[in-house]
Each structure stands twice: as structure tokens, then as C-alpha cells.
Motif scaffolding. Structure first.
Motif, PDB file in Angstrom:
ATOM      1  N   VAL A 264       1.031  -1.072  -0.140  1.00 20.82           N
ATOM      2  CA  VAL A 264       0.086  -0.078   0.128  1.00 20.82           C
ATOM      3  C   VAL A 264       0.861   1.237   0.085  1.00 20.82           C
ATOM      4  O   VAL A 264       0.680   2.193  -0.650  1.00 20.82           O
ATOM      5  N   ALA A 265       1.846   1.093   0.682  1.00 17.22           N
ATOM      6  CA  ALA A 265       2.928   2.436   0.722  1.00 17.22           C
ATOM      7  C   ALA A 265       3.530   2.716  -0.839  1.00 17.22           C
ATOM      8  O   ALA A 265       3.457   4.007  -1.170  1.00 17.22           O
ATOM      9  N   MET A 266       3.748   1.502  -1.433  1.00 16.97           N
ATOM     10  CA  MET A 266       4.272   1.905  -2.734  1.00 16.97           C
ATOM     11  C   MET A 266       3.250   2.260  -3.737  1.00 16.97           C
ATOM     12  O   MET A 266       3.652   3.254  -4.386  1.00 16.97           O
ATOM     13  N   PHE A 267       2.138   1.908  -3.410  1.00 14.37           N
ATOM     14  CA  PHE A 267       0.832   2.278  -4.405  1.00 14.37           C
ATOM     15  C   PHE A 267       0.621   3.764  -4.049  1.00 14.37           C
ATOM     16  O   PHE A 267       0.548   4.498  -5.050  1.00 14.37           O
ATOM     17  N   MET A 268       0.793   4.202  -2.907  1.00 17.35           N
ATOM     18  CA  MET A 268       0.444   5.654  -2.627  1.00 17.35           C
ATOM     19  C   MET A 268       1.708   6.440  -3.108  1.00 17.35           C
ATOM     20  O   MET A 268       1.334   7.443  -3.614  1.00 17.35           O
ATOM     21  N   HIS A 269       2.691   6.035  -2.917  1.00 15.78           N
ATOM     22  CA  HIS A 269       3.967   6.631  -3.341  1.00 15.78           C
ATOM     23  C   HIS A 269       3.896   6.918  -4.807  1.00 15.78           C
ATOM     24  O   HIS A 269       4.023   8.105  -5.314  1.00 15.78           O
ATOM     25  N   GLY A 270       3.449   5.806  -5.501  1.00 16.68           N
ATOM     26  CA  GLY A 270       3.542   5.779  -7.110  1.00 16.68           C
ATOM     27  C   GLY A 270       2.463   6.593  -7.368  1.00 16.68           C
ATOM     28  O   GLY A 270       2.695   7.564  -8.600  1.00 16.68           O
ATOM     29  N   SER A 271       1.129   6.743  -6.929  1.00 16.19           N
ATOM     30  CA  SER A 271       0.024   7.675  -7.357  1.00 16.19           C
ATOM     31  C   SER A 271       0.481   9.068  -7.159  1.00 16.19           C
ATOM     32  O   SER A 271       0.258   9.913  -7.778  1.00 16.19           O
ATOM     33  N   TRP A 272       1.144   9.665  -6.112  1.00 11.56           N
ATOM     34  CA  TRP A 272       1.677  10.746  -5.981  1.00 11.56           C
ATOM     35  C   TRP A 272       2.808  11.110  -6.679  1.00 11.56           C
ATOM     36  O   TRP A 272       2.504  12.436  -7.441  1.00 11.56           O
ATOM     37  N   ASN A 273       3.479  10.440  -7.120  1.00 11.19           N
ATOM     38  CA  ASN A 273       4.605  10.850  -8.183  1.00 11.19           C
ATOM     39  C   ASN A 273       3.801  10.662  -9.630  1.00 11.19           C
ATOM     40  O   ASN A 273       4.553  11.853 -10.207  1.00 11.19           O
ATOM     41  N   ALA A 274       3.019  10.003  -9.905  1.00  9.50           N
ATOM     42  CA  ALA A 274       2.435   9.893 -11.317  1.00  9.50           C
ATOM     43  C   ALA A 274       1.590  11.240 -11.273  1.00  9.50           C
ATOM     44  O   ALA A 274       1.293  11.638 -12.375  1.00  9.50           O
ATOM     45  N   SER A 275       0.890  12.088 -10.284  1.00 10.12           N
ATOM     46  CA  SER A 275       0.222  12.984 -10.542  1.00 10.12           C
ATOM     47  C   SER A 275       0.776  14.350 -10.934  1.00 10.12           C
ATOM     48  O   SER A 275      -0.045  15.034 -11.383  1.00 10.12           O
ATOM     49  N   SER A 277       2.634  14.364 -13.452  1.00 15.38           N
ATOM     50  CA  SER A 277       2.542  14.219 -14.788  1.00 15.38           C
ATOM     51  C   SER A 277       1.296  14.327 -15.412  1.00 15.38           C
ATOM     52  O   SER A 277       0.874  14.455 -16.443  1.00 15.38           O
ATOM     53  N   LEU A 278       0.306  14.445 -14.609  1.00 19.20           N
ATOM     54  CA  LEU A 278      -1.229  14.612 -14.752  1.00 19.20           C
ATOM     55  C   LEU A 278      -1.662  16.196 -15.303  1.00 19.20           C
ATOM     56  O   LEU A 278      -3.141  16.509 -15.519  1.00 19.20           O
ATOM     57  N   GLY A 279      -0.755  17.011 -14.927  1.00 22.07           N
ATOM     58  CA  GLY A 279      -1.216  18.586 -15.247  1.00 22.07           C
ATOM     59  C   GLY A 279      -1.733  19.191 -13.694  1.00 22.07           C
ATOM     60  O   GLY A 279      -1.797  18.269 -12.743  1.00 22.07           O
ATOM     61  N   GLY A 280      -1.843  20.486 -13.765  1.00 23.18           N
ATOM     62  CA  GLY A 280      -2.325  20.962 -12.535  1.00 23.18           C
ATOM     63  C   GLY A 280      -3.564  20.389 -11.935  1.00 23.18           C
ATOM     64  O   GLY A 280      -3.699  20.150 -10.771  1.00 23.18           O
ATOM     65  N   LEU A 281      -4.470  20.210 -12.722  1.00 24.80           N
ATOM     66  CA  LEU A 281      -5.864  19.792 -12.291  1.00 24.80           C
ATOM     67  C   LEU A 281      -5.967  18.326 -11.932  1.00 24.80           C
ATOM     68  O   LEU A 281      -6.399  17.877 -11.008  1.00 24.80           O
ATOM     69  N   GLY A 282      -5.095  17.540 -12.532  1.00 23.65           N
ATOM     70  CA  GLY A 282      -4.746  16.047 -12.227  1.00 23.65           C
ATOM     71  C   GLY A 282      -4.288  16.182 -10.617  1.00 23.65           C
ATOM     72  O   GLY A 282      -4.591  15.338  -9.971  1.00 23.65           O
ATOM     73  N   PHE A 283      -3.252  16.951 -10.429  1.00 25.98           N
ATOM     74  CA  PHE A 283      -2.471  16.979  -9.231  1.00 25.98           C
ATOM     75  C   PHE A 283      -3.318  17.497  -8.142  1.00 25.98           C
ATOM     76  O   PHE A 283      -3.332  16.810  -7.178  1.00 25.98           O
ATOM     77  N   ILE A 284      -4.219  18.403  -8.526  1.00 26.50           N
ATOM     78  CA  ILE A 284      -5.259  18.732  -7.309  1.00 26.50           C
ATOM     79  C   ILE A 284      -6.174  17.879  -7.142  1.00 26.50           C
ATOM     80  O   ILE A 284      -6.593  17.614  -5.997  1.00 26.50           O
ATOM     81  N   GLY A 285      -6.562  17.018  -8.249  1.00 25.13           N
ATOM     82  CA  GLY A 285      -7.534  16.024  -7.809  1.00 25.13           C
ATOM     83  C   GLY A 285      -6.980  14.901  -7.083  1.00 25.13           C
ATOM     84  O   GLY A 285      -7.610  14.500  -5.990  1.00 25.13           O
ATOM     85  N   VAL A 286      -5.759  14.581  -7.263  1.00 26.30           N
ATOM     86  CA  VAL A 286      -5.106  13.346  -6.450  1.00 26.30           C
ATOM     87  C   VAL A 286      -5.050  13.901  -5.065  1.00 26.30           C
ATOM     88  O   VAL A 286      -5.063  13.166  -4.220  1.00 26.30           O
ATOM     89  N   TYR A 287      -4.548  15.122  -5.003  1.00 27.31           N
ATOM     90  CA  TYR A 287      -4.327  15.813  -3.660  1.00 27.31           C
ATOM     91  C   TYR A 287      -5.450  15.966  -2.745  1.00 27.31           C
ATOM     92  O   TYR A 287      -5.411  15.376  -1.692  1.00 27.31           O
ATOM     93  N   PHE A 288      -6.582  16.376  -3.149  1.00 26.90           N
ATOM     94  CA  PHE A 288      -7.878  16.667  -2.438  1.00 26.90           C
ATOM     95  C   PHE A 288      -8.620  15.369  -2.443  1.00 26.90           C
ATOM     96  O   PHE A 288      -9.379  15.032  -1.277  1.00 26.90           O
ATOM     97  N   LEU A 289      -8.748  14.448  -3.513  1.00 27.09           N
ATOM     98  CA  LEU A 289      -9.664  13.526  -3.396  1.00 27.09           C
ATOM     99  C   LEU A 289      -9.047  12.077  -2.832  1.00 27.09           C
ATOM    100  O   LEU A 289      -9.691  11.210  -2.639  1.00 27.09           O
ATOM    101  N   PHE A 290      -7.749  12.095  -2.929  1.00 23.34           N
ATOM    102  CA  PHE A 290      -7.198  10.735  -2.568  1.00 23.34           C
ATOM    103  C   PHE A 290      -6.250  11.084  -1.123  1.00 23.34           C
ATOM    104  O   PHE A 290      -6.144  10.229  -0.221  1.00 23.34           O
ATOM    105  N   MET A 291      -5.327  11.930  -1.349  1.00 23.75           N
ATOM    106  CA  MET A 291      -4.272  12.096  -0.449  1.00 23.75           C
ATOM    107  C   MET A 291      -4.931  12.568   0.793  1.00 23.75           C
ATOM    108  O   MET A 291      -4.662  11.930   2.101  1.00 23.75           O
ATOM    109  N   MET A 292      -5.462  13.664   0.933  1.00 24.03           N
ATOM    110  CA  MET A 292      -6.034  14.198   2.056  1.00 24.03           C
ATOM    111  C   MET A 292      -7.097  13.144   2.972  1.00 24.03           C
ATOM    112  O   MET A 292      -7.121  13.242   4.094  1.00 24.03           O
TER     113      MET A 292
END
Length: 536
Positions: A264-275, A277-292
């Protein structure tokens, strides 16, 4: 006498007889004395020295590597900026660790491992894997390396510290909170060194591209303002897995829980790093909808685990209180962080710094004893349980006299707070009567006023009337409801005068008798009976 003849003082077999008393004048030569051979790796001093030397070498290597990529000035600026969130993050994990504080040497090892050894391994492994992907002309090699290779290498390097503590410091690893604290210190050290590298590179890139400090400011906001808990959040998954393994007897769960947390730690770390490359909107989505949400869930798990530890202390220690090893208030005081702090502060105030230190030691030993007994109930402690239990009881008994008065005072206050005595409720009385001497209304009382000169606590309060007390009516627009409604509508009835209190009124008023009232005559006493004569 010939030299070939046997000595007459020796027996026929030539073996000297055993002496009843040893000869005090006999000294065995030093070269013949027995010297047991020791395994050098059994020496704790040698192990600590080798580990310290390894970490120092890794620290020197990481400084050399960072200085080569950022320059001396970039490394200095990056270090001064990267150290800013470190006290905040470490203080959060230290706050979580207040129930049973971990040894300082374990926390220092975790931070040093994350900032030196894990970072050095990650830099070399990530660089080698990324260059390998690019050399094979794989499209998106940089993104693939950041999303797949970096999480695998970094989470494995950070999780190695937790793995070492789990096997070699098993006594200090008892549950989920321990795993979270060790993971947090390790990941904070890793993030500190990594931030030095990224901030130093941003300073170097800003100078070469002529954009000034804008790149450094953006990097600082992204890594230290928006995500200071990113690496601790990833590695805490591995810590939770090892914490579950420390609490269970099932062999399959002992193996699968750490592996699952690491995955699970590797999956979360990979999702954070991949965000990124998704642009500003993708990064904000991953940050607020997944990480928080995951961060909030992890905070809840940490607080719940600590409360569960406090409940464990309150459930296990009464056994030793009943046996007389500890005083009765100890389980109550140790089952709340508030009362623990009160005990430490009161001991420091009344007994000085030495008393405060003794109280901290007493609380720590009592908490360790409760956790030890819980592990024994689960079958997680072997033959070393009696020895460890006696050791902790010995430490508690040595400090019992110094802390008993303080614990008794704090325990009495907590008992009264949890079980307050029932306060009398004043129901009113005839006109002119006030509350009894020393009476104070209970907390939260919102009933009607006292009869007499006492004003009502809310508008529209009832006034005393002859014959009883009129219930309060709500003021227009307030919606107030009396706290103790009568089940029947109030109907004033003529009642005889009575005194509602145990103490008489200081100035009783004589009550006039009705005109038609005739006092009954007192009954006449019966005539005395004649004495009985006894015949003999």
C-alpha cells in the motif's frame, strides 16, 4: 631413595587426594587460567559502534552526492529551508508517542537511517534504474522511473529500519502506535535529505535559467507547505503492517500484514509521483480526493490506537492494585492523558525536578507493565514474562513512596469529576423563605428563581405565591422549556405550613389559628392501679 620409586605420600594410582580445605598459598599461573571465548557480535557496545560508523559513512556519502548535484551554495540554501518543517512533523509523532515513550536511541536510529542510509541507497538505485530505462529507449523512462522504480526502492529502504527494530528491539515494538512512530521518524529523515536535494537543484536551475528564486519558492511550497507529511504518510502504511504483526499470534498474518502495508505504501507513493505528470488539475484532484482523505483516515487510526492503549492500561493495572503492588488510584490516573499530565505537573510543583522525573519514570514503568500483561494474555510473551514482570514491579515498588501522595490527590479529583455527588434541588417554599445556608444550584441549573429577593435566571420567571411555587413559564419567543416538567398540571391547594429544610428559619412567623378552632382538652391520666399483694 631412588628417583624411580613412587612417592610415599601419593596413593597407588598416583592421583593426589582431594584436600578438605583449599591451600590459600597456591596461585594458579596466569597463563594457565581459563579465559572463556566470547562472540564479538554479542557485545552491544561493538554493535552500536559498527552501526554508528555505518550511518556516519552513509551521511558523508550523501553530503558528497548532494554537494556534487547542487553545489555548496545550493546545498546550504536547501538545508536551511529543508529543516523548517522537521520540528513540526517530529513533534506530531512525539505527541502520538506520549503513552509509552519509545527509547531515544530507537528514534535517533530511525531518523539517522532515513536521512543517511535510506536516502543514499535511493539516490544510487533510482539513478541507475532511470538511466537503464532511458538507455533502452523506453518511452517515458523518466516518468516510469518516478512512478514505479522510486516507490519500490524508497519504501523498501525506509521500511528496512522498521524491520530491524521489529526483529532486534522486539521489546520496544508492541502495537500500531509504535509502528507509526518509527515510520514517521524514518520518513521525516528521508524527506529532510530529499528536500535538500530538490531545493538545491531548484536554486541551481534558477541561476542557470535566469528566473531567480521563483523555482525555489514553488518547490518549497509544493514539498514543504502542501505535503510535509507525504513521506511519513506513505511509510506509515508499512508501520501499521508491522504493528499488526506485533499484536497477533497468527503466523500468516505476521507475514502478510507487513507485506500488505509495504504494498500500500508503494501504491500511494507511486500515485503521488504520477500525479505530477497529469497537469495541474490532475495533481489537485489526486491531492484533495485521494491524499487528504487517506491522511485524515490515518490521523483517526493513530488517535484511536492511542485511546485503545489508554483503555488497555486502565483494564490491566487493577490486577496489580488488588495485589498491593500499586495504589488504587494508579489505574484511574494512567487511563487518561489529562490526569497523567496533572500528576507530572503536581509532582514537579511539590517535589521539584527530581520528583517530576520520578513521576515520569513511574508512569512509564506502569504503562509497560500493562502492555506486557496484555501481550501475555494474547500468548505473545514466552518464558521471559515472569522475569520482565518482576523487573517492572521492582522499579514501581522503589518509587511508590515518592509518588503515592501525588497520585492519590490526582485520583481523588478525577474520581469526583467522573462521579460527582448528587446536588440537592431546591423546590421552593413559602413566601419570604430563601435557600438553605451554603446551598448552591447544580451546574447547568436553569429552573425558576428562589422565592424571596432572588431574581430569576431568565425572563418571565414565575413569582412565589401563597401556598406553593408556581412553575416557570417561557418568555415569548425564547422557546424555553423547564428542565423538570410536572407530570400533572399545577393546581394550587391550601396546604399547612411546613418547613422544607432541616434547619429552622431564624425568625419563624407565628401562624394565627382559625376562629372556630378549639383546642382539644388534654386526656386525664388514668388512676394508679393498686399494688398487687404477693402470697408466700
Amino acid at each position: 631413595m631412588s628417583s624411580t620409586q613412587p612417592d610415599a605420600s601419593l596413593p597407588a594410582d598416583g592421583i593426589p587426594p582431594r584436600q578438605a580445605e583449599p591451600n590459600p598459598d597456591f596461585q594458579l599461573p596466569r597463563r594457565l587460567r581459563y579465559r572463556p571465548r566470547r562472540n564479538p557480535f554479542e557485545s552491544s557496545a561493538l554493535r552500536i559502534s559498527l552501526l554508528t560508523l555505518l550511518l556516519l559513512l552513509c551521511g558523508g556519502g550523501i553530503l558528497w552526492k548532494v554537494e556534487g548535484q547542487t553545489g555548496a551554495s545550493g546545498m546550504a540554501i536547501g538545508m536551511s529551508l529543508a529543516v523548517l518543517p522537521v520540528p513540526l512533523v517530529l513533534a506530531a509523532f512525539y505527541w502520538l508517542d506520549r503513552v509509552e515513550p519509545k527509547p531515544l536511541r530507537n528514534l535517533l536510529f530511525c531518523f539517522a537511517w532515513g536521512s543517511c542510509a535510506a536516502t543514499l541507497v535511493a539516490i544510487f538505485a533510482n539513478t541507475w534504474a532511470t538511466d537503464l530505462l532511458i538507455s533502452h529507449q523506453i518511452s517515458g523512462g523518466q516518468t516510469l522511473g518516478a512512478s514505479l522504480v522510486a516507490p519500490l526502492v524508497e519504501e523498501s529502504a525506509k521500511g528496512s529500519a522498521i524491520l530491524l527494530l521489529f526483529f532486534f528491539r522486539r521489546r520496544d515494538f508492541s502495537g500500531i502506535v509504535d509502528g507509526l512512530v518509527y515510520a514517521g521518524f524514518t520518513a521525516t529523515g528521508f524527506a529532510f535529505t530529499e528536500n535538500i536535494l530538490y531545493l538545491g537543484r531548484s536554486v541551481l536551475d534558477g541561476r542557470s535559467e535566469g528566473v531567480g528564486i521563483e523555482v525555489t519558492v514553488v518547490t518549497f511550497i509544493m514539498r514543504e507547505v502542501m505535503s510535509p507529511f507525504a513521506h511519513p504518510l506513505f511509510t506509515s502504511m508499512t508501520g501499521v503492517g508491522f504493528g499488526v504483526a506485533a499484536m497477533t499470534r497468527r503466523r500468516w498474518l505476521k507475514v502478510l500484514a507487513p507485506i500488505g502495508g509495504w504494498t500500500v505504501a508503494m501504491f500511494m507513493h507511486g500515485s503521488w509521483n504520477a500525479s505530477s505528470s497529469l497537469g495541474g488539475l490532475g495533481f489537485i484532484g489526486v491531492y484533495f480526493l485521494f491524499m487528504m482523505p487517506v491522511f485524515g483516515l490515518m490521523v483517526w487510526l493513530a488517535v484511536w490506537s492511542r485511546r485503545n492503549e489508554l483503555r488497555t492500561v486502565g483494564r490491566q493495572l487493577p490486577v496489580y492494585a488488588g495485589a498491593g503492588w500499586i495504589s488504587a488510584p494508579v489505574p484511574l490516573v494512567l487511563s487518561s492523558m489529562r490526569t497523567r499530565k496533572q500528576a507530572r505537573d503536581l509532582a514537579r510543583f511539590t517535589l521539584g525536578p527530581e520528583g517530576g522525573r520520578t513521576m515520569r519514570e513511574y508512569l512509564g514503568f506502569a504503562t509497560s507493565l500493562a502492555f506486557l500483561r496484555q501481550r501475555a494474555e494474547r500468548g505473545l510473551v514466552g518464558a521471559e514474562f515472569p522475569e520482565r514482570e518482576q523487573e517492572l514491579l521492582h522499579h514501581l515498588w522503589e518509587r511508590r513512596e515518592q509518588v503515592s501522595d501525588t497520585l492519590a490527590r490526582v485520583g481523588e479529583q478525577e474520581w469526583q469529576r467522573l462521579r460527582p455527588p448528587p446536588a440537592p434541588v431546591y423546590r421552593g417554599g413559602p413566601p419570604g423563605y430563601g435557600p438553605p445556608p451554603g446551598y448552591s444550584p447544580p451546574a447547568g441549573y436553569r429552573g425558576g428563581p428562589y422565592p424571596g429577593p432572588y431574581p430569576g435566571p431568565y425572563p418571565g420567571a414565575a413569582q412565589p405565591v401563597p401556598g406553593g411555587y408556581l412553575p416557570a413559564q417561557p418568555a415569548p419567543g425564547t422557546g424555553y422549556q423547564p428542565p423538570y416538567p410536572s407530570p400533572h398540571p399545577y393546581q394550587p391547594q391550601p396546604q399547612p405550613h411546613h418547613q422544607p429544610y432541616l434547619q429552622p428559619h431564624p425568625h419563624p412567623q407565628p401562624q394565627p389559628a382559625p376562629p372556630s378552632y378549639v383546642a382539644p382538652a388534654a386526656p386525664e391520666p388514668p388512676p394508679p392501679s393498686p399494688p398487687q399483694q404477693h402470697h408466700h
